[in-house]
Scaffold this motif. Structure first.
Motif, mmCIF file in Angstrom:
data_model
loop_
_atom_site.group_PDB
_atom_site.id
_atom_site.type_symbol
_atom_site.label_atom_id
_atom_site.label_comp_id
_atom_site.label_asym_id
_atom_site.label_seq_id
_atom_site.Cartn_x
_atom_site.Cartn_y
_atom_site.Cartn_z
ATOM 1 N N GLY A 423 0.794 -1.218 0.000
ATOM 2 C CA GLY A 423 0.000 0.000 0.000
ATOM 3 C C GLY A 423 0.825 1.264 0.000
ATOM 4 O O GLY A 423 0.271 2.367 -0.123
ATOM 5 N N GLN A 424 2.134 1.170 0.142
ATOM 6 C CA GLN A 424 2.986 2.342 0.130
ATOM 7 C C GLN A 424 3.472 2.652 -1.295
ATOM 8 O O GLN A 424 3.337 1.839 -2.211
ATOM 9 C CB GLN A 424 4.192 2.129 1.046
ATOM 10 C CG GLN A 424 3.841 2.070 2.521
ATOM 11 C CD GLN A 424 5.083 1.955 3.377
ATOM 12 O OE1 GLN A 424 6.133 1.469 2.937
ATOM 13 N NE2 GLN A 424 4.977 2.399 4.637
ATOM 14 N N THR A 425 4.054 3.841 -1.477
ATOM 15 C CA THR A 425 4.681 4.229 -2.751
ATOM 16 C C THR A 425 6.192 4.166 -2.606
ATOM 17 O O THR A 425 6.729 4.132 -1.496
ATOM 18 C CB THR A 425 4.277 5.658 -3.154
ATOM 19 O OG1 THR A 425 4.743 6.584 -2.157
ATOM 20 C CG2 THR A 425 2.767 5.770 -3.296
ATOM 21 N N ALA A 426 6.872 4.190 -3.736
ATOM 22 C CA ALA A 426 8.336 4.227 -3.755
ATOM 23 C C ALA A 426 8.793 5.316 -4.706
ATOM 24 O O ALA A 426 8.134 5.582 -5.723
ATOM 25 C CB ALA A 426 8.907 2.879 -4.185
ATOM 26 N N THR A 427 9.891 5.978 -4.381
ATOM 27 C CA THR A 427 10.441 7.031 -5.235
ATOM 28 C C THR A 427 11.761 6.545 -5.825
ATOM 29 O O THR A 427 12.669 6.123 -5.089
ATOM 30 C CB THR A 427 10.661 8.329 -4.455
ATOM 31 O OG1 THR A 427 9.401 8.789 -3.948
ATOM 32 C CG2 THR A 427 11.261 9.405 -5.356
ATOM 33 N N LEU A 428 11.836 6.614 -7.154
ATOM 34 C CA LEU A 428 13.017 6.163 -7.885
ATOM 35 C C LEU A 428 13.683 7.360 -8.549
ATOM 36 O O LEU A 428 13.001 8.289 -9.009
ATOM 37 C CB LEU A 428 12.633 5.132 -8.944
ATOM 38 C CG LEU A 428 11.946 3.868 -8.414
ATOM 39 C CD1 LEU A 428 11.404 3.032 -9.577
ATOM 40 C CD2 LEU A 428 12.923 3.047 -7.589
ATOM 41 N N THR A 429 15.009 7.326 -8.607
ATOM 42 C CA THR A 429 15.752 8.443 -9.189
ATOM 43 C C THR A 429 16.837 7.903 -10.108
ATOM 44 O O THR A 429 17.501 6.899 -9.795
ATOM 45 C CB THR A 429 16.416 9.302 -8.087
ATOM 46 O OG1 THR A 429 15.397 9.820 -7.221
ATOM 47 C CG2 THR A 429 17.187 10.472 -8.710
ATOM 48 N N VAL A 430 17.012 8.584 -11.265
ATOM 49 C CA VAL A 430 18.095 8.265 -12.178
ATOM 50 C C VAL A 430 18.842 9.559 -12.490
ATOM 51 O O VAL A 430 18.223 10.605 -12.717
ATOM 52 C CB VAL A 430 17.565 7.605 -13.477
ATOM 53 C CG1 VAL A 430 16.673 8.551 -14.269
ATOM 54 C CG2 VAL A 430 18.718 7.123 -14.354
ATOM 55 N N ILE A 431 20.172 9.524 -12.432
ATOM 56 C CA ILE A 431 21.000 10.690 -12.737
ATOM 57 C C ILE A 431 21.798 10.384 -14.002
ATOM 58 O O ILE A 431 22.471 9.357 -14.093
ATOM 59 C CB ILE A 431 21.953 11.036 -11.584
ATOM 60 C CG1 ILE A 431 21.145 11.289 -10.299
ATOM 61 C CG2 ILE A 431 22.791 12.255 -11.943
ATOM 62 C CD1 ILE A 431 20.180 12.448 -10.395
ATOM 63 N N ALA A 432 21.700 11.303 -14.996
ATOM 64 C CA ALA A 432 22.343 11.093 -16.295
ATOM 65 C C ALA A 432 23.566 11.968 -16.445
ATOM 66 O O ALA A 432 23.665 13.042 -15.836
ATOM 67 C CB ALA A 432 21.360 11.379 -17.412
ATOM 68 N N GLY A 433 24.504 11.486 -17.271
ATOM 69 C CA GLY A 433 25.657 12.268 -17.659
ATOM 70 C C GLY A 433 25.638 12.523 -19.154
ATOM 71 O O GLY A 433 24.924 11.856 -19.894
ATOM 72 N N GLY A 434 26.429 13.505 -19.618
ATOM 73 C CA GLY A 434 26.430 13.870 -21.031
ATOM 74 C C GLY A 434 25.961 15.289 -21.222
ATOM 75 O O GLY A 434 25.927 16.085 -20.275
ATOM 76 N N THR A 435 25.613 15.613 -22.451
ATOM 77 C CA THR A 435 25.186 16.967 -22.784
ATOM 78 C C THR A 435 23.690 17.128 -22.522
ATOM 79 O O THR A 435 22.873 16.387 -23.071
ATOM 80 C CB THR A 435 25.489 17.288 -24.258
ATOM 81 O OG1 THR A 435 26.890 17.146 -24.478
ATOM 82 C CG2 THR A 435 25.070 18.708 -24.609
ATOM 83 N N ALA A 436 23.346 18.081 -21.641
ATOM 84 C CA ALA A 436 21.948 18.374 -21.340
ATOM 85 C C ALA A 436 21.342 19.176 -22.507
ATOM 86 O O ALA A 436 22.067 19.746 -23.331
ATOM 87 C CB ALA A 436 21.854 19.140 -20.035
ATOM 88 N N PRO A 437 19.982 19.232 -22.601
ATOM 89 C CA PRO A 437 19.001 18.666 -21.669
ATOM 90 C C PRO A 437 18.732 17.193 -21.962
ATOM 91 O O PRO A 437 19.003 16.706 -23.053
ATOM 92 C CB PRO A 437 17.764 19.512 -21.934
ATOM 93 C CG PRO A 437 17.878 19.877 -23.382
ATOM 94 C CD PRO A 437 19.350 20.064 -23.634
ATOM 95 N N PHE A 438 18.164 16.527 -20.909
ATOM 96 C CA PHE A 438 17.832 15.117 -21.024
ATOM 97 C C PHE A 438 16.326 14.924 -21.030
ATOM 98 O O PHE A 438 15.566 15.748 -20.516
ATOM 99 C CB PHE A 438 18.424 14.333 -19.835
ATOM 100 C CG PHE A 438 19.915 14.447 -19.718
ATOM 101 C CD1 PHE A 438 20.746 13.736 -20.562
ATOM 102 C CD2 PHE A 438 20.487 15.272 -18.756
ATOM 103 C CE1 PHE A 438 22.121 13.835 -20.461
ATOM 104 C CE2 PHE A 438 21.859 15.388 -18.656
ATOM 105 C CZ PHE A 438 22.684 14.662 -19.506
ATOM 106 N N THR A 439 15.898 13.832 -21.622
ATOM 107 C CA THR A 439 14.512 13.379 -21.525
ATOM 108 C C THR A 439 14.521 12.032 -20.829
ATOM 109 O O THR A 439 15.240 11.116 -21.248
ATOM 110 C CB THR A 439 13.868 13.259 -22.916
ATOM 111 O OG1 THR A 439 13.860 14.529 -23.549
ATOM 112 C CG2 THR A 439 12.437 12.734 -22.814
#
Length: 583
Positions: A423-439
């Motif tokens: 019943g709980q939620t989870a928060t996921l994060t991804v960090i990218a490298g390279g030339t911004a901007p990212f999608t």
């Protein structure tokens, strides 16, 4: 009397002897070769990055059968363009009537890269005498069928080569034939006869004999049958007959069925689709190649073996039966033979294209149609390519936008697997490298499975309330690489049970095809059809036929073949994503 007068005039050398200025062939009536071009173009990317090589591909196409120009010695020339990457089929199919299997007519794909200007007719006796008047080292000939407008015959292969070089000299072109591999000693009247070490310069702009492949290509002129015309009466019962009326063939060829045993004036019968005459019959035509078996597969600019005993002659002649006049029929004899009253030749001329590139940043490149260039700084540049054919330029321009070098997206910090309570939620994060901007695009399921998109354009993603173990992953892209970088799979393990949610344990189907039935097994399903919502990927199931708390019988919706994530939603609670393959 008229014939006698013409002959007397011929004997007095009153042919068309007005020489053309050195280096020129009289242009087509439109004024220049550009009339024959269906377009000069270039394939250049619209965008590029600094420091990276950019391909510049020039293209110049010429319409087949277009009038190239007139040479007052050998007459009109018409264009046979390069084949393009698909080539053409040389040889004959196994079922062609009276096919000469002993001469090896096995079909193969032949790619020809040179544009050609081809004589409309075979070289005539008048042409021989006209050139000899201007180039006295050309030997005098006594022909078996003497008449100025008839094709030359009783000429050896060596004499044909000499004629080609002397005509090139007369026109100021670069000669094609030499006695040495470095191509510094040209063939002339002092060294041509019985010389078995003659080398061909295919890049020269002078006159030459066609290769066997070039000859068949322009003789066929895009056709694939026995002849360049559709002779409906040609077959196994007529292919060797001199008495059966083959009317279509008679319209384009002097052969045993209509020649009365002699050669005829060149160019008096109809042409093939590329405006070339006498490619079938009248006189055999010498080619460059030594005789040998054909190669197999796909070959580019094949010129035959480096040595041999016989040289190829093509087209058939006035005394041959129909089969010997076929487009694929191969003849050959000793190159020093000069006693055959049926053996002549026609010449071709390569059409060189001079390329000049201006990349717009002060850099230039010449000679080749294809080039690579790297820009040192960003900006918008106007490039120009000039294709010059027979002195006439064709110009194409365009623009390219160059940005500073871009680094492709990569995953620097991966999303982490977690354990949460039901019943709980989870928060996921991804960090990218390279030339911004990212999608950033998140998906439910294992990494690489894009059937169940979850959330777009955010490096951080919070799941809905979860009641069963499931997994997510992210794809990160930027302007440098379309494919992007895929994260690892982050598994959210759900423990405890505060709210009962559906769980899929297996799916079975006889065919696994869209439109067929499938049974979903698990727990927590509703016995009320209206409360069970099933998705195959993003496609909602419309037909649920049987429901139990442990199984649902559904009709597989129309989705593309391959794996997809199947989920069941009951009372707003989503099940785990179960991977299923649709066949």
């Amino acid at each position: 009397m008229k014939r006698a007068l013409i002959l007397a005039c011929a004997m007095a050398m009153c042919y068309a002897l007005t020489p053309i200025a050195a280096g020129q062939v009289e242009p087509a009536q439109s004024g220049n070769i550009q009339s024959a071009a269906t377009g000069c173009n270039a394939n250049v990317p619209a965008n590029a990055q600094t420091g990276l090589p950019v391909p510049f591909d020039g293209m110049f196409s010429i319409a087949p059968g277009t009038f190239f120009g007139n040479d007052s010695i050998v007459g009109s020339l018409y264009i046979a363009p390069a084949t393009g990457p698909g080539g053409f089929r040389q040889g004959s199919p196994s079922g062609e009537a009276c096919r000469n299997s002993g001469a090896d007519e096995s079909q193969f794909t032949h790619i020809l890269t040179r544009n050609l200007a081809v004589m409309e007719t075979e070289v005539s006796q008048a042409s021989w005498d006209n050139l000899r008047f201007l180039q006295p080292t050309l030997p005098a000939k006594s022909f078996s069928h003497p008449w100025p407008a008839n094709p030359v015959e009783s000429v050896s292969w060596y004499e044909a080569v000499l004629f080609a070089n002397l005509l090139s000299v007369q026109r100021g072109f670069n000669r094609c034939y030499y006695t040495n591999s470095t191509k510094t000693t040209p063939i002339d009247s002092s060294n041509y006869n019985n010389n078995n070490t003659i080398y061909l310069d295919m890049t020269a702009d002078g006159y030459r004999l066609p290769t066997e492949g070039e000859w068949e290509y322009f003789a066929r002129a895009g056709t694939t049958g026995p002849f360049s015309v559709n002779e409906q009466y040609y077959g196994s019962s007529t292919c060797s007959s001199c008495t059966t009326a083959l009317f279509s063939l008679m319209g384009v060829a002097w052969y045993c069925g209509n020649s009365s045993g002699t050669t005829h004036e060149v160019g008096t019968l109809s042409s093939n689709p590329w405006n070339l005459r006498d490619v079938h019959g009248n006189a055999d035509e010498w080619c460059w190649d030594w005789q040998s078996g054909y190669p197999s597969g796909t070959v580019t600019d094949y010129t035959g073996p480096a040595s041999g005993t016989f040289r190829i002659a093509r087209g058939g002649h006035y005394a041959n039966n129909p089969s010997a006049c076929r487009s694929a029929s191969r003849g050959y004899t000793y190159p020093d033979v000069s006693s055959y009253p049926s053996l002549g030749f026609r010449l071709v001329k390569s059409i060189p294209i001079m390329w000049d590139w201006d990349f717009g940043d002060g850099s230039l490149h010449a000679f080749q149609s294809n080039a690579h260039h790297s820009y040192s700084h960003a900006g918008t540049f106007t490039w120009t390519v000039t294709a010059t054919v027979e002195g006439t330029p064709c110009v194409k321009t365009g623009q390219i936008g160059v940005s500073d070098a871009c680094t492709a997206a990569s995953i620097v910090i991966q999303p982490q697997s977690q354990t949460i309570s039901s019943g709980q939620t989870a928060t996921l994060t991804v960090i990218a490298g390279g030339t911004a901007p990212f999608t950033d695009q998140w998906y439910q399921g294992p990494s690489g499975d894009t059937h169940s998109p979850a959330s777009a354009d955010s490096y951080s993603f919070t799941t809905p309330a979860l009641f069963s173990t499931t997994s997510y992953w992210a794809r990160v892209t930027n302007g440098c690489n379309l494919a992007g970088a895929d994260s690892v799979t982050a598994t959210i393990t759900v423990t405890g049970s505060t709210i009962s949610g559906p769980t899929i344990t297996s799916i079975k189907s006889k065919t696994s095809k869209a439109g067929s039935s499938a049974t979903i097994y698990g727990t927590g399903f509703s016995t009320d059809k209206k409360k069970d919502v099933v998705y195959f990927g993003t496609k909602k199931v419309k037909n649920i036929s049987k429901v139990k708390t442990t199984s649902l019988k559904v009709t597989i919706p129309k989705v593309r073949k391959g794996t997809c994530a199947v989920t069941v939603l009951v009372n707003g609670v989503t099940s785990n994503a179960f991977t299923f393959t649709v066949k």
